[in-house]
Design a protein around this motif. Structure first.
Motif, PDB file in Angstrom:
ATOM      1  N   THR A 211      -8.219   1.881  -4.525  1.00  0.00           N
ATOM      2  CA  THR A 211      -8.399   2.403  -5.874  1.00  0.00           C
ATOM      3  C   THR A 211      -9.861   2.460  -6.285  1.00  0.00           C
ATOM      4  OG1 THR A 211      -6.273   1.409  -6.477  1.00  0.00           O
ATOM      5  CG2 THR A 211      -7.682   2.107  -8.274  1.00  0.00           C
ATOM      6  N   CYS A 250      -8.345  -4.931  -9.040  1.00  0.00           N
ATOM      7  CA  CYS A 250      -6.907  -5.207  -9.134  1.00  0.00           C
ATOM      8  C   CYS A 250      -6.348  -4.734 -10.471  1.00  0.00           C
ATOM      9  CB  CYS A 250      -6.648  -6.699  -8.939  1.00  0.00           C
ATOM     10  SG  CYS A 250      -6.964  -7.296  -7.259  1.00  0.00           S
ATOM     11  N   ARG A 253      -6.019  -0.955 -10.304  1.00  0.00           N
ATOM     12  CA  ARG A 253      -4.846  -0.537  -9.530  1.00  0.00           C
ATOM     13  C   ARG A 253      -3.577  -0.692 -10.369  1.00  0.00           C
ATOM     14  NH1 ARG A 253      -0.694  -1.603  -6.273  1.00  0.00           N
ATOM     15  NH2 ARG A 253      -0.497  -0.338  -4.368  1.00  0.00           N
ATOM     16  N   ARG A 254      -3.443  -1.792 -11.098  1.00  0.00           N
ATOM     17  CA  ARG A 254      -2.281  -1.983 -11.960  1.00  0.00           C
ATOM     18  C   ARG A 254      -2.210  -0.888 -13.019  1.00  0.00           C
ATOM     19  NH1 ARG A 254      -3.330  -7.844 -12.236  1.00  0.00           N
ATOM     20  NH2 ARG A 254      -4.152  -7.464 -14.313  1.00  0.00           N
ATOM     21  N   GLU A 257      -0.898   2.253 -11.464  1.00  0.00           N
ATOM     22  CA  GLU A 257       0.545   2.109 -11.214  1.00  0.00           C
ATOM     23  C   GLU A 257       1.344   2.290 -12.494  1.00  0.00           C
ATOM     24  OE1 GLU A 257       1.607  -0.733  -7.510  1.00  0.00           O
ATOM     25  OE2 GLU A 257       0.721  -1.754  -9.236  1.00  0.00           O
ATOM     26  N   SER A 258       0.805   1.809 -13.610  1.00  0.00           N
ATOM     27  CA  SER A 258       1.534   1.907 -14.877  1.00  0.00           C
ATOM     28  C   SER A 258       1.523   3.322 -15.454  1.00  0.00           C
ATOM     29  CB  SER A 258       0.933   0.933 -15.904  1.00  0.00           C
ATOM     30  OG  SER A 258      -0.337   1.375 -16.352  1.00  0.00           O
ATOM     31  N   ASP A 261       3.765   7.467 -11.904  1.00  0.00           N
ATOM     32  CA  ASP A 261       4.942   7.068 -11.119  1.00  0.00           C
ATOM     33  C   ASP A 261       4.748   7.329  -9.635  1.00  0.00           C
ATOM     34  OD1 ASP A 261       6.226   6.307 -13.432  1.00  0.00           O
ATOM     35  OD2 ASP A 261       7.238   8.244 -13.700  1.00  0.00           O
ATOM     36  N   GLU A 262       3.937   8.336  -9.315  1.00  0.00           N
ATOM     37  CA  GLU A 262       3.760   8.719  -7.915  1.00  0.00           C
ATOM     38  C   GLU A 262       2.598   7.999  -7.235  1.00  0.00           C
ATOM     39  OE1 GLU A 262       1.252  11.716 -10.290  1.00  0.00           O
ATOM     40  OE2 GLU A 262       3.007  10.421 -10.553  1.00  0.00           O
ATOM     41  N   PRO A 264       0.581   5.987  -4.849  1.00  0.00           N
ATOM     42  CA  PRO A 264       0.993   5.538  -3.504  1.00  0.00           C
ATOM     43  C   PRO A 264       0.901   4.025  -3.340  1.00  0.00           C
ATOM     44  CG  PRO A 264      -0.552   7.383  -3.379  1.00  0.00           C
ATOM     45  CD  PRO A 264      -0.576   6.896  -4.793  1.00  0.00           C
ATOM     46  N   ALA A 265       1.955   3.417  -2.840  1.00  0.00           N
ATOM     47  CA  ALA A 265       1.977   1.972  -2.628  1.00  0.00           C
ATOM     48  C   ALA A 265       0.996   1.538  -1.554  1.00  0.00           C
ATOM     49  CB  ALA A 265       3.390   1.520  -2.263  1.00  0.00           C
ATOM     50  N   ARG A 266       0.647   2.457  -0.634  1.00  0.00           N
ATOM     51  CA  ARG A 266      -0.245   2.100   0.478  1.00  0.00           C
ATOM     52  C   ARG A 266      -1.683   1.900   0.023  1.00  0.00           C
ATOM     53  NH1 ARG A 266      -3.308   6.508   1.452  1.00  0.00           N
ATOM     54  NH2 ARG A 266      -2.487   8.505   0.684  1.00  0.00           N
ATOM     55  N   LYS A 268      -4.635   0.201  -1.569  1.00  0.00           N
ATOM     56  CA  LYS A 268      -4.987  -1.133  -2.017  1.00  0.00           C
ATOM     57  C   LYS A 268      -5.960  -1.059  -3.192  1.00  0.00           C
ATOM     58  CE  LYS A 268      -2.576  -3.094   1.230  1.00  0.00           C
ATOM     59  NZ  LYS A 268      -1.333  -3.841   0.929  1.00  0.00           N
TER      60      LYS A 268
END
Length: 275
Positions: A211, A250, A253-254, A257-258, A261-262, A264-266, A268
């Motif tokens: 991120t 961190c 990144r959160r 994510e919030s 919706d799309e 990517p989980a990969r 970091k």
């Protein structure tokens, strides 16, 4: 045994105290970011206009600057201090001290030029936040140069990291600029999704893996300072900076994510495949 890559600490209560304060305060700021207590700038802080006559107030009261002006206030004094050190007799005696001061000047000159010509802003910054950041950078720059000055006459470290430090600093400077440029192009393309105007999921470069690659390269730049200087204070500043930017990465990144919706989980937060 004392680490072979550091000068012995100088007999200075000021430098010793500043080393501890810099490390602990930055690490604490990183923990605060993880807990959701963000420094008042960037996407984590919103200010509102209030009052007659165009007066601008931050949430909770207090004057604000445009983000552009706030960043100039934050960076310009440290640039001036690094540049002025060359005019102070004896302040930067020796190749190592001169390289350190030049690297610090280059770092903050890049930041000022980015503020003027690269970054794109849409918000404001509280004046007290701008002054806090400015004071921190000014003190750390001046103290890093002063600590280097005090190392004159001390035994040189058995392991010389001056030239590797220049290389690490150059990589950090270039990588940080490149990813700032990518962010500026993202904002230039218009508003993003997630309900927040002007934000998109960054793409290109190491944004495909983390991120905040711009923070990763900024950390490299600060460890470049530490390798050039090889003083306890410079290492404390680099370590504290890494702790703060890890926490902020961190939190960033959160935030993505919030909002998306799309997302990517990969991807970091800061270090590819690790963190």
């Amino acid at each position: 045994m004392w680490p072979p890559f550091l000068y012995p600490p100088p007999a200075s209560v000021y430098v010793a105290a500043m080393s501890a304060v810099s490390l602990m305060s930055m690490a604490n700021a990183g923990l605060a970011e993880l807990r959701g207590k963000h420094m008042a700038y960037s996407k984590f802080w919103h200010v509102v206009a209030a009052g007659a006559g165009g007066n601008t107030k931050q949430r909770g009261g207090g004057a604000v600057l445009s983000s552009r002006d706030g960043m100039l206030v934050a960076y310009a004094p440290a640039l001036a201090a690094a540049a002025a050190s060359f005019a102070v007799p004896g302040a930067v005696d020796g190749a190592r001290a001169q390289v350190l001061a030049a690297a610090l000047a280059a770092h903050f000159l890049k930041r000022v030029l980015e503020v003027l010509f690269v970054h794109r802003y849409s918000g404001s910054m509280p004046v007290d936040t701008a002054v806090t950041i400015s004071t921190s950078y000014l003190l750390s720059t001046a103290t890093m140069i002063y600590a280097q000055h005090l190392s004159r006459g001390l035994p040189d470290p058995p392991v010389d990291l001056l030239y590797p430090g220049v290389a690490v600093f150059a990589v950090g400077l270039a990588g940080n600029f490149y990813h700032h440029y990518l962010l500026s192009r993202l904002r230039a393309d218009g508003g993003g999704g997630g309900g927040d105007k002007g934000y998109k999921i960054p793409r290109g470069g190491l944004f495909e893996l983390v991120t905040c690659p711009h923070y990763l390269f900024e950390i490299l730049g600060f460890f470049g300072f530490a390798m050039i200087a090889q003083t306890v204070y410079a290492l404390a500043v680099a370590t504290g900076t890494a702790a703060y930017l890890a926490g902020r990465s961190c939190a960033t990144r959160r935030w993505y994510e919030s909002k998306f919706d799309e997302f990517p989980a990969r991807i970091k937060a800061l270090v590819p495949f690790v963190l």
